[in-house]
Design a protein around this motif. Structure first.
Motif, PDB file in Angstrom:
ATOM      1  N   ASP A 282      26.523  24.142  33.566  1.00 15.93           N
ATOM      2  CA  ASP A 282      25.776  22.874  33.582  1.00 15.93           C
ATOM      3  C   ASP A 282      24.544  22.966  34.483  1.00 15.93           C
ATOM      4  OD1 ASP A 282      27.631  21.826  31.876  1.00 15.93           O
ATOM      5  OD2 ASP A 282      28.819  20.871  33.486  1.00 15.93           O
ATOM      6  N   LEU A 283      24.688  23.637  35.616  1.00 14.72           N
ATOM      7  CA  LEU A 283      23.562  23.759  36.542  1.00 14.72           C
ATOM      8  C   LEU A 283      22.429  24.595  35.929  1.00 14.72           C
ATOM      9  CD1 LEU A 283      22.392  23.295  39.362  1.00 14.72           C
ATOM     10  CD2 LEU A 283      23.540  25.389  40.108  1.00 14.72           C
ATOM     11  N   THR A 284      22.824  25.698  35.272  1.00 16.96           N
ATOM     12  CA  THR A 284      21.801  26.554  34.664  1.00 16.96           C
ATOM     13  C   THR A 284      21.101  25.849  33.512  1.00 16.96           C
ATOM     14  OG1 THR A 284      23.095  28.510  35.266  1.00 16.96           O
ATOM     15  CG2 THR A 284      21.390  28.767  33.582  1.00 16.96           C
ATOM     16  N   SER A 285      21.858  25.177  32.656  1.00 14.68           N
ATOM     17  CA  SER A 285      21.241  24.459  31.535  1.00 14.68           C
ATOM     18  C   SER A 285      20.337  23.342  32.040  1.00 14.68           C
ATOM     19  CB  SER A 285      22.318  23.907  30.603  1.00 14.68           C
ATOM     20  OG  SER A 285      23.174  23.003  31.309  1.00 14.68           O
ATOM     21  N   ALA A 286      20.790  22.673  33.114  1.00 21.22           N
ATOM     22  CA  ALA A 286      19.949  21.614  33.685  1.00 21.22           C
ATOM     23  C   ALA A 286      18.670  22.192  34.281  1.00 21.22           C
ATOM     24  CB  ALA A 286      20.738  20.847  34.743  1.00 21.22           C
ATOM     25  N   ASN A 287      18.802  23.361  34.910  1.00 24.55           N
ATOM     26  CA  ASN A 287      17.616  24.006  35.483  1.00 24.55           C
ATOM     27  C   ASN A 287      16.623  24.401  34.396  1.00 24.55           C
ATOM     28  OD1 ASN A 287      15.940  25.305  37.389  1.00 24.55           O
ATOM     29  ND2 ASN A 287      16.916  27.264  36.934  1.00 24.55           N
ATOM     30  N   CYS A 288      17.124  24.974  33.308  1.00 32.31           N
ATOM     31  CA  CYS A 288      16.228  25.352  32.206  1.00 32.31           C
ATOM     32  C   CYS A 288      15.594  24.133  31.563  1.00 32.31           C
ATOM     33  CB  CYS A 288      17.020  26.150  31.161  1.00 32.31           C
ATOM     34  SG  CYS A 288      17.617  27.751  31.755  1.00 32.31           S
ATOM     35  N   SER A 289      16.363  23.093  31.362  1.00 31.43           N
ATOM     36  CA  SER A 289      15.790  21.878  30.774  1.00 31.43           C
ATOM     37  C   SER A 289      14.771  21.255  31.720  1.00 31.43           C
ATOM     38  CB  SER A 289      16.895  20.875  30.461  1.00 31.43           C
ATOM     39  OG  SER A 289      17.565  20.460  31.662  1.00 31.43           O
ATOM     40  N   HIS A 290      15.022  21.406  33.014  1.00 28.98           N
ATOM     41  CA  HIS A 290      14.055  20.879  33.988  1.00 28.98           C
ATOM     42  C   HIS A 290      12.740  21.651  33.909  1.00 28.98           C
ATOM     43  CE1 HIS A 290      12.585  18.884  37.555  1.00 28.98           C
ATOM     44  NE2 HIS A 290      12.358  20.067  38.138  1.00 28.98           N
ATOM     45  N   GLN A 291      12.820  22.957  33.698  1.00 30.43           N
ATOM     46  CA  GLN A 291      11.601  23.733  33.526  1.00 30.43           C
ATOM     47  C   GLN A 291      10.818  23.264  32.303  1.00 30.43           C
ATOM     48  OE1 GLN A 291      12.046  28.064  33.967  1.00 30.43           O
ATOM     49  NE2 GLN A 291      14.106  27.680  34.789  1.00 30.43           N
ATOM     50  N   VAL A 292      11.541  23.061  31.215  1.00 30.95           N
ATOM     51  CA  VAL A 292      10.886  22.553  30.003  1.00 30.95           C
ATOM     52  C   VAL A 292      10.296  21.179  30.266  1.00 30.95           C
ATOM     53  CG1 VAL A 292      11.266  21.822  27.621  1.00 30.95           C
ATOM     54  CG2 VAL A 292      12.337  23.923  28.473  1.00 30.95           C
ATOM     55  N   GLN A 293      11.048  20.357  30.949  1.00 35.19           N
ATOM     56  CA  GLN A 293      10.549  19.012  31.263  1.00 35.19           C
ATOM     57  C   GLN A 293       9.289  19.081  32.116  1.00 35.19           C
ATOM     58  OE1 GLN A 293      13.306  16.619  33.466  1.00 35.19           O
ATOM     59  NE2 GLN A 293      12.132  14.742  33.222  1.00 35.19           N
ATOM     60  N   GLN A 294       9.281  19.988  33.099  1.00 37.42           N
ATOM     61  CA  GLN A 294       8.102  20.138  33.943  1.00 37.42           C
ATOM     62  C   GLN A 294       6.901  20.606  33.128  1.00 37.42           C
ATOM     63  OE1 GLN A 294       9.349  22.716  37.184  1.00 37.42           O
ATOM     64  NE2 GLN A 294       9.289  20.983  38.602  1.00 37.42           N
TER      65      GLN A 294
END
Length: 777
Positions: A691-703
């Motif tokens: 969950d942390l890794t997927s959230a981190n990747c989605s956060h990169q996309v969001q940024q």
């Protein structure tokens, strides 16, 4: 002198019934009976006064025109510095117009009524001038007397003085006889001019801006053309002094033919001087007068064509200047005018000289007003008309520009309002889209990472490095294995997700740019090049297996698979085995079955007897080898139940299996056990960070997407700011144009007359023209 007229009120520009010169003449004729003019005309001044009034009036009008032009120049210059309503050419035109008006004002200030006396030598020109001035000012006598041009002007000084062309030093009036007399050895050229300034309080004629010019005899000099160009071009009236004892000569006629060629219809009076000699020709007096009259009228009408026949008879007079001068000098001494040696008929000749003066003054005033002021009046009309048209044009242009600016402002304001509304809507939509993209990326990353975790054993099996159970070698091995797993997981995730995520991000960015472009005016769209999506964007999968598996502790000790503890765990299960074995079980590795057992395949094991449990506890509590104790315990138990042979065979097989496993516990087996333990441990750890890794990747996309949208919003904000600035500038331009329009109307409006100032000045000039320029010739 003839009677003079003046007005009891000033000739204001709004006087609807100004006095005409014809009325002045008729009023002068009524002076004797004391009748008054219906226009309150005071019969105390001469017709020449009309020139003074006209001069003052036209000067006042041009002073107003000059002020008006200066106001217009300042106004247009201010307008020109702010907007495009006025051009530099118009400003320069108005600036040049100021110089022209100043030149006209200077000419009007110097303008005077100029009378030039011409005739042959010894015809009495100087005597006529002296008679009109009522004093012996100019030298006169027999023969050729006047050698140059003598100009008599009025002076406010109480003392008379003389100026020459080549000096500004005033000379004594007595020097006139020496300077202008032909008999003087130090004489001037015949085209030279000597100016005589005579006090106006000693000569009423000079009070009204009259200048009298005496000339040399036209029969003694060939420089007639030079005389005309130098002294006659600005003359208002020419007086031809002829000798009544003879007739008009060709020389006199030729001179005035030349004058007529340069001047259109010059005003000419003919004085037949020395008519006192006719007193001795009583028998032929009327015939001689008629002969002179016919020839003079024919010269004026048929040859020069300057007047009609009826007018010509009023331009010819028979006088004796010598008698008139003598009579007037006597009058100044308080004696009767007819005293002295005078020929018969003096009274008639004296009256005729007065009639000449009256008509001469009337004609001079008319001619001077027309010749001096008519051209300037027309010029003033043209100036005011041009200024009115210019200001009308400025007003119209300012109004049109103001209308255009208001329309442009409304368009900009509507575009701004539309942009802000659409931006607000688009912002909400993009936020929702970003949330959807983030969720999608998060799901994709979580799914891909979970799949890779399930295949972790394959990735670990691909790791090929020399393995040894030594702690130093094992530390390096674990570090390289962590790097291999991290790199492999990242590579696999990028292979599965990078293209998908990158296309998803780029499509989203392109869609945002396209939608934002519709909100931006075409002139600002080139700025969109700075917000193009980055094709190099890539999600970073930060797993950091070294830190994640830092607590991993491998167990490479040999443990027989059929050892007592393993058997207990196999038969009793984890929970019961803990109760039976106590805490010691926690330190013994629990073998994980390679395949999970279904409930239907579970072996139902009977509960052990109390004796067996006691035996196990005793065996496990001893300090000897667990295998040996187990064998003794089990062997003792089996010895009682099955016999020694079965026990011997069983232990033989058990020993063979132990020996086989012990011999098979090689470095390779240890490596497999290590990888198996590592896979289990890493799998548990990786599942914790899915969950942390997927959230981190989605956060990169969001940024990334949010950064693109933020730059687009910043660009739109800049466009909105530019539009607001443009609206502000348009407001300023509109205000300035409104001020220009109002100022142009105000500048053209006189508060007193409540109408256009240019129209007012134009009407002033029209009134002046009606008062002073409209008369019968």
């Amino acid at each position: 002198m003839a009677g003079y007229i003046s007005r009891s009120v000033s000739l204001s520009p709004i006087d609807p019934n100004p006095p005409s010169l014809s009325n002045i003449s008729s009023n002068n004729m009524k002076q004797g009976n004391g009748s008054s003019s219906p226009r309150n005309v005071d019969l105390t001044t001469s017709p020449l006064k009309i020139f003074v009034l006209a001069k003052k009036k036209i000067n006042d009008v041009f002073a107003d025109i000059n002020d008006y032009v200066q106001e217009t120049y300042v106004f247009l210059k201010d307008v020109c510095s702010d907007n495009e309503v006025v051009t530099e050419g118009q400003i320069q035109e108005i600036y040049n117009l100021q110089d022209k008006i100043k030149g006209i004002q200077e000419v009007l200030t110097r303008d005077h009524m100029k009378v030039v006396f011409f005739g042959r030598t010894s015809n009495g020109k100087s005597s006529v001038v002296n008679a009109m001035l009522q004093d012996r000012i100019l030298p006169s006598g027999m023969g050729h007397t006047t050698n140059c041009f003598l100009q008599v002007e009025g002076s406010d000084s109480s003392e008379a003085y003389v100026l020459t062309e080549d000096s500004t030093e005033p000379l004594n009036i007595q020097s006139v006889s020496q300077l202008a007399h032909a008999l003087n050895s130090e004489k001037f050229g015949d085209s030279s001019l000597v100016r005589i300034f005579w006090p106006t309080d000693r000569c009423p004629l000079l009070r009204d801006d009259v200048v009298l010019v005496d000339s040399p005899g036209i029969d003694i000099s060939p420089n007639l053309d030079e005389w005309i160009d130098k002294h006659c071009v600005d003359a208002d009236v020419f007086v031809l002094v002829a000798n009544s004892e003879s007739t008009l000569m060709v020389t006199e006629k030729n001179f005035f033919h030349k004058v007529s060629e340069r001047l259109s219809k010059p005003n000419i009076f003919i004085l037949n001087n020395r008519w006192d000699n006719s007193a001795y020709e009583n028998e032929f007096l009327d015939k001689i007068r008629k002969q002179h009259m016919d020839r003079n009228v024919s010269f004026l009408v048929d040859e020069l064509k300057v007047v009609s026949r009826s007018q010509a008879e009023n331009r010819v007079f028979f006088v004796s200047a010598k008698e008139v001068l003598q009579a007037r000098i006597q009058q100044q001494k308080g004696k009767p005018p007819h005293t002295g040696a005078l020929a018969d008929g003096f009274q008639a000749r004296y009256f005729e000289f007065q009639e000449f003066e009256r008509k001469f003054e009337e004609c001079l005033s008319k001619s001077a007003v027309k010749t001096k002021f008519e051209q300037h009046t027309q010029r003033g009309k043209t100036i005011t008309s041009d200024l009115r048209k210019l200001l009308d044009n400025v007003h119209e242009t300012a109004s049109k520009l103001r209308t255009q600016k208001l329309a442009l402002r409304k368009e900009q304001y509507d575009r701004l309002d539309f942009t802000q509304q659409q931006l607000s809507i688009l912002t909400q939509e993009v936020k929702q889209e970003i949330c959807q993209i983030v969720e999608m990326v998060e799901q994709k990353v979580a799914g891909a990472l979970s799949e890779e975790i399930r295949r972790l054993n394959v990735l670990v099996d691909e790791f090929e490095r020399p393995f040894h159970s030594d702690s130093l070698v094992l530390s390096v091995y674990k570090k390289e294995l962590n790097g291999h797993v991290e790199q492999g997981l990242g590579s696999n995730l990028r292979g599965k997700l990078s293209n998908q995520v990158q296309m998803l991000v780029e499509n989203t960015q392109k869609d945002m740019i396209d939608r934002m472009s519709s909100l931006i005016p075409p002139e600002h769209r080139p700025k969109m090049m700075n917000v193009l999506p980055r094709h190099s964007f890539e999600v970073l999968y930060r797993l950091n297996c070294e830190s994640l598996c830092s607590d991993f502790q491998e167990d490479l000790e040999f443990r027989f698979s059929l050892g007592l503890v393993n058997i207990v765990k196999c038969f009793l299960g984890p929970n019961k085995s803990k109760k039976v074995l106590g805490r010691r079980i926690e330190s013994i590795p629990w073998p994980i079955p390679s395949t999970p057992q279904t409930p239907s395949n579970e072996v139902q094991v009977a509960s052990p007897s109390p004796e067996y449990l006691a035996l196990l506890r005793l065996a496990l509590s001893s300090s000897s080898s667990q295998t040996a104790v187990g064998i003794l315990a089990v062997g003792g138990f089996l010895l009682k139940t099955v016999g020694w042979r079965v026990i011997f065979a069983t232990f033989g097989i058990y020993g063979f299996l132990y020996a086989y496993e012990r011999l098979s516990w090689t470095n390779k087996a240890k490596e497999r056990a290590f990888k198996k333990q590592y896979v289990g441990h890493t799998t548990r750890k990786l599942r914790l960070i899915v969950d942390l890794t997927s959230a981190n990747c989605s956060h990169q996309v969001q940024q990334e997407v949010s950064s693109t949208f933020a730059r687009l919003c910043h660009l739109v904000d800049e466009v909105i700011s530019d539009m607001q600035n443009e609206i502000g500038l348009l407001d300023q331009d509109t205000q300035k144009l409104e001020e220009s329009s109002v100022t142009s109307r105000t500048l053209r409006t006189d508060a007193f007359y409540l109408k256009n100032k240019a129209d007012y000045l134009f009407s002033e000039l029209e009134t002046f023209s009606e008062q002073y320029l409209q008369f019968d010739q």
